[in-house]
Write a protein that holds these residues in place. Structure first.
Motif, PDB file in Angstrom:
ATOM      1  N   TYR A  25      26.140  -1.400  11.761  1.00  0.00           N
ATOM      2  CA  TYR A  25      26.073  -2.863  11.683  1.00  0.00           C
ATOM      3  C   TYR A  25      25.602  -3.452  13.002  1.00  0.00           C
ATOM      4  O   TYR A  25      25.851  -2.887  14.070  1.00  0.00           O
ATOM      5  N   ASP A  27      26.891  -6.159  14.002  1.00  0.00           N
ATOM      6  CA  ASP A  27      28.215  -6.540  14.519  1.00  0.00           C
ATOM      7  C   ASP A  27      29.224  -5.524  13.976  1.00  0.00           C
ATOM      8  O   ASP A  27      29.848  -5.744  12.940  1.00  0.00           O
ATOM      9  N   PRO A  28      29.400  -4.378  14.671  1.00  0.00           N
ATOM     10  CA  PRO A  28      30.269  -3.323  14.151  1.00  0.00           C
ATOM     11  C   PRO A  28      31.751  -3.716  14.081  1.00  0.00           C
ATOM     12  O   PRO A  28      32.483  -3.207  13.228  1.00  0.00           O
ATOM     13  N   GLU A  29      32.166  -4.591  14.951  1.00  0.00           N
ATOM     14  CA  GLU A  29      33.568  -4.996  14.952  1.00  0.00           C
ATOM     15  C   GLU A  29      33.937  -5.715  13.655  1.00  0.00           C
ATOM     16  O   GLU A  29      34.994  -5.482  13.081  1.00  0.00           O
ATOM     17  N   ASN A  30      33.061  -6.577  13.185  1.00  0.00           N
ATOM     18  CA  ASN A  30      33.317  -7.320  11.941  1.00  0.00           C
ATOM     19  C   ASN A  30      32.595  -6.706  10.732  1.00  0.00           C
ATOM     20  O   ASN A  30      32.690  -7.233   9.624  1.00  0.00           O
ATOM     21  N   GLU A  31      31.856  -5.632  10.991  1.00  0.00           N
ATOM     22  CA  GLU A  31      31.093  -4.945   9.942  1.00  0.00           C
ATOM     23  C   GLU A  31      30.217  -5.909   9.153  1.00  0.00           C
ATOM     24  O   GLU A  31      30.264  -5.977   7.929  1.00  0.00           O
TER      25      GLU A  31
END
Length: 190
Positions: A25, A27-31
């Protein structure tokens, strides 16, 4: 067991499935905002039959295997503007035989065998092209000490990722791929 007590048959049926679902993603933290997505599944159902016979001092093993293979892959690569999807199903099959005997009061064991493999996916329909002979020997040179050696040729169908690859026209381009050949030479002490 065989009625005459000189051997036995073994039949096995098995299945293995590998599911690889991978996402990257922005934004991997929020997928959120997928930039790469790969959804792949490999499934194999295998049937193997083996006949083992004891003929005087010889042990003879013969048999065959049949395998239903399925592979699916969907890939989305936003960075490289790539969308890929493939789905293949085919059958793999093979024959094998091996003969073994001990000599010199069980100090020397000799074994010779072969196998041949084929499939319904590639354009290779000649089992002899994958003829894989193998030979092994083991000798007890001192109490509880053995030297072992083997030589063999092995053929293997390339991975599903190669077989299922499609070009921009959505054509399977690797149906003429050759089996990978590997020659093994092994020696060791036990």
């Amino acid at each position: 067991r065989l009625k005459n007590g000189n051997g036995y048959m073994l039949t096995t049926l098995s299945n293995n499935t590998l599911v690889n679902d991978f996402n990257r993603y922005k934004d991997p933290e929020n997928e959120t905002d997928v930039i790469f997505k790969n959804d792949a599944k490999e499934s194999e159902t295998k049937l193997r039959y083996e006949l083992n016979q004891f003929l005087s001092d010889w042990k003879l093993s013969t048999g065959f295997n049949v395998q239903s293979s399925g592979y699916h892959n969907s890939t989305l690569d936003v960075v490289n503007n790539l969308v890929f999807s493939t789905d293949i199903n085919f059958v793999k099959y093979g024959l094998f035989a091996n003969i073994t005997r001990s000599f010199i009061n069980d100090k020397l064991d000799l074994s010779f065998g072969f196998r041949m493999d084929g499939d319904t996916f590639t354009q290779n329909d000649n089992l002899l092209s994958t003829f894989s002979p193998r030979f092994s020997a083991s000798y007890e040179f001192a109490t509880d000490w053995r030297v072992n050696g083997s030589v063999g040729r092995y053929y293997k169908l390339p991975p599903y990722t190669i077989l299922g690859f499609r070009n921009d026209a959505n054509e399977l381009v690797n149906q003429n791929v050759d089996y990978t050949r590997s020659d093994h030479f092994v020696i060791g002490v036990e």
